[in-house]
Scaffold this active site. Structure first.
Site, mmCIF file in Angstrom:
data_model
loop_
_atom_site.group_PDB
_atom_site.id
_atom_site.type_symbol
_atom_site.label_atom_id
_atom_site.label_comp_id
_atom_site.label_asym_id
_atom_site.label_seq_id
_atom_site.Cartn_x
_atom_site.Cartn_y
_atom_site.Cartn_z
ATOM 1 N N HIS A 156 0.630 -1.245 0.163
ATOM 2 C CA HIS A 156 -0.047 -0.078 -0.311
ATOM 3 C C HIS A 156 0.761 1.356 -0.167
ATOM 4 O O HIS A 156 0.372 2.482 -0.181
ATOM 5 C CB HIS A 156 -1.147 0.089 1.279
ATOM 6 C CG HIS A 156 -1.903 -1.122 1.030
ATOM 7 N ND1 HIS A 156 -3.306 -0.753 0.764
ATOM 8 C CD2 HIS A 156 -1.907 -2.438 1.490
ATOM 9 C CE1 HIS A 156 -4.093 -1.714 0.681
ATOM 10 N NE2 HIS A 156 -3.199 -2.966 1.019
ATOM 11 N N ASP A 364 3.783 9.350 -0.680
ATOM 12 C CA ASP A 364 2.443 8.499 -0.565
ATOM 13 C C ASP A 364 2.167 7.544 -1.521
ATOM 14 O O ASP A 364 2.566 7.725 -2.689
ATOM 15 C CB ASP A 364 1.497 9.648 -0.315
ATOM 16 C CG ASP A 364 0.539 9.199 0.648
ATOM 17 O OD1 ASP A 364 0.594 8.154 1.300
ATOM 18 O OD2 ASP A 364 -0.270 9.993 1.452
HETATM 19 O O1 F6P Z 1 -1.442 2.786 4.720
HETATM 20 C C1 F6P Z 1 -0.428 2.363 5.450
HETATM 21 C C2 F6P Z 1 -0.517 1.881 6.843
HETATM 22 O O2 F6P Z 1 0.560 1.597 7.163
HETATM 23 C C3 F6P Z 1 -1.497 0.683 6.963
HETATM 24 O O3 F6P Z 1 -0.926 -0.627 6.552
HETATM 25 C C4 F6P Z 1 -1.989 0.947 8.235
HETATM 26 O O4 F6P Z 1 -2.836 0.137 8.619
HETATM 27 C C5 F6P Z 1 -2.077 2.481 8.232
HETATM 28 O O5 F6P Z 1 -1.135 2.966 7.453
HETATM 29 C C6 F6P Z 1 -2.230 3.136 9.861
HETATM 30 O O6 F6P Z 1 -0.797 2.753 10.265
HETATM 31 P P1 F6P Z 1 -0.948 1.908 11.674
HETATM 32 O O7 F6P Z 1 -1.724 0.772 11.645
HETATM 33 O O8 F6P Z 1 0.403 1.851 12.105
HETATM 34 O O9 F6P Z 1 -1.663 2.722 12.821
#
Ligand code: F6P
Length: 472
Positions: A156, A364
């Site tokens: 992602h 991003d």
């Molecule tokens: O979109 C990237 C990402 O790392 C997802 O995998 C993740 O769930 C989101 O951002 C939020 O980050 P975190 O799970 O570390 O709070």
């Protein structure tokens, strides 16, 4: 029909009985509604002695299997290696990476543990779909356990060129382990090509720009699958939300001021500090807009125990305080800075009310806020999207957005003025160009394309049937 086993670090378990509505959550839930399967991942809990078997739950026709992490796992795998090493390096910030062998071994250990739990539930014709950088070596551990299943991975976030990836100590055990998947998907062709070059440098057979590589006796397919949003949902929610009490109160509080909106997780990759500098410069140069504009920055926090995030928190709060103190007066606050998160429904209504959507990440993978902002606009009176050239979404939205370099503060300040003063006709034309893409490449199309491509990759047998155009 074969079962779909989705694996991701966060599992969008329903909160208070309601399903969560993030981009990944919506897509995975839709994919799992149409076919049998399980969504496996971390429960979000840290416990002294995590159970060796996952906990199974069922909600709205979707099966979930979740596991707790121990405090050491959370520290080394999640906060340490995933978020203090992989996250910065994959966002081109080698300078922020804090590598330690302890964290790497924690990351590999947790992946092995996840693989053991997935292994126990895996049937021979199940299809496995793994998401994001937390679980790059998962297929390797599953293959070691003898599983021949079709396995796909989707990243992602961005994937930088090999010159940057190679700065990651032991990168072959992590990034290199992706070759044990049959299909590796990226947000943009640029990310895909970076990985292709990385493989070539590691000795894989395959041409630059090609979509399949042979390495270590395996064939891996690469593809670009830009993530979309649930455009129909955002459109409807934005229209309906305009009449709610919440929105009436927000509008009343704005008075005649035009709203600029920013929505980002508190993260250094999002460029929030530079955006604040640009807004200050805009106020300094455009006296006529003072008192007539309100910038709302919604910024939920995550990873708050990581030092780089603590530092950012301090820096952003300080800047907001400085700008409000220097430019505001008793009847006008230039910036409203909010650390809570809002539902997709509330955000849709807020986006529709905003004259400008400010999306200026330094890097991003895609940025779904940009797409959601577009989908939420009133077609008769749409707002203007200001978009960083370093967001994956720029490939699809460049025809309609005001594209900026977030490193050039003056350029962003100028774009803010241009957006606020843009004539209606130009706003409509730009909106239509973006909306066409956002609607046609929505989240359901994304999940289907990825799963179709995975279905067609028969790497284990060395056969490739009906390669589709995206593999060109
Ligand atoms: O979109 C990237 C990402 O790392 C997802 O995998 C993740 O769930 C989101 O951002 C939020 O980050 P975190 O799970 O570390 O709070």
């Amino acid at each position: 029909m074969s079962r779909l086993i989705v694996v991701s670090n966060r599992v969008a378990l329903p909160t208070d009985g309601k399903p969560q509505a993030g981009g990944l959550a919506v897509a995975v839930r839709a994919a799992l509604k149409n076919r049998p399967g399980v969504w496996y991942g971390w429960s979000g809990r840290v416990s002294d002695q995590p159970d060796s078997r996952p906990e199974f739950l069922e909600h709205g026709g979707v099966q979930y299997a979740v596991t707790d992490l121990s405090a050491a796992d959370f520290q080394e795998y999640y906060s340490g290696f995933a978020n203090r090493v992989l996250w910065p390096i994959l966002h081109y910030r080698v300078d922020l990476a804090e590598f330690s062998r302890l964290d790497l071994s924690g990351y590999l250990r947790v992946n092995e543990w996840f693989a053991a739990q997935v292994s126990d539930m895996l049937q021979p014709d199940d299809v496995v779909w793994v998401h994001d950088y937390h679980m790059m070596p998962l297929a390797r551990f599953l293959r070691r356990r003898g599983h021949q299943n079709r396995m796909g991975f989707f990243l992602h976030i961005p994937l930088p060129p090999p010159e940057i990836l190679q700065a990651l100590p032991h990168h072959a055990e992590v990034v290199g382990a992706l070759v044990d998947f049959d299909l590796v998907g990226f947000q943009t062709p640029n990310d895909r090509d970076n990985f292709a070059r990385y493989l070539q440098e590691a000795g894989a057979a395959g041409r630059a720009g090609a979509a399949r590589f042979d390495i270590g006796g395996r064939r891996v397919h690469l593809g670009a699958f830009p993530v979309g949003i649930d455009a129909a949902f955002m459109k409807k929610a934005a229209r309906r939300g305009a009449a709610t009490r919440f929105m009436r109160e927000l509008k009343a509080s704005l008075g005649d001021a035009a709203m600029i909106i920013g929505v980002d997780r508190l993260d250094y990759s999002k460029g929030i500090a530079g955006r604040l500098d640009a807004y200050e410069q805009f106020l300094a140069e455009n006296a006529r807009w003072r008192g007539r504009v309100s910038y709302v920055q919604i910024t939920p926090k995550s990873r708050s125990d990581i030092p780089e995030y603590m530092e950012m928190d301090r820096q952003v709060s300080e800047k907001v305080g400085h700008i409000n103190g220097a430019w505001g007066d008793v009847s006008w606050t230039p910036i409203r800075y909010i650390n809570q998160s809002y539902s997709r429904t509330a955000l849709a209504a807020i986006y529709r009310c905003a004259r400008v959507g400010l999306v200026t990440p330094l890097r991003d993978g895609m940025n779904l806020v940009a797409k959601e902002y577009v989908a939420s606009q009133d077609p008769e009176d749409p707002g203007v999207l200001i978009l960083s050239r370093f967001a994956g979404a720029v490939r699809e939205l460049r025809e309609g957005a005001l594209v900026v370099n977030p490193h050039e503060i003056e350029g962003v300040a100028q774009a803010i003025r241009q957006a606020l003063e843009m004539p209606l006709e130009e706003r409509r034309a730009r909106y239509l160009r973006m909306m066409r893409v956002v609607e046609s490449q929505d989240i359901a199309a994304w999940a289907n394309e990825f799963l179709d491509a995975l279905e067609m990759s028969q790497a284990r047998r060395g056969l490739v049937a009906n390669l589709r155009t995206m593999f060109m």
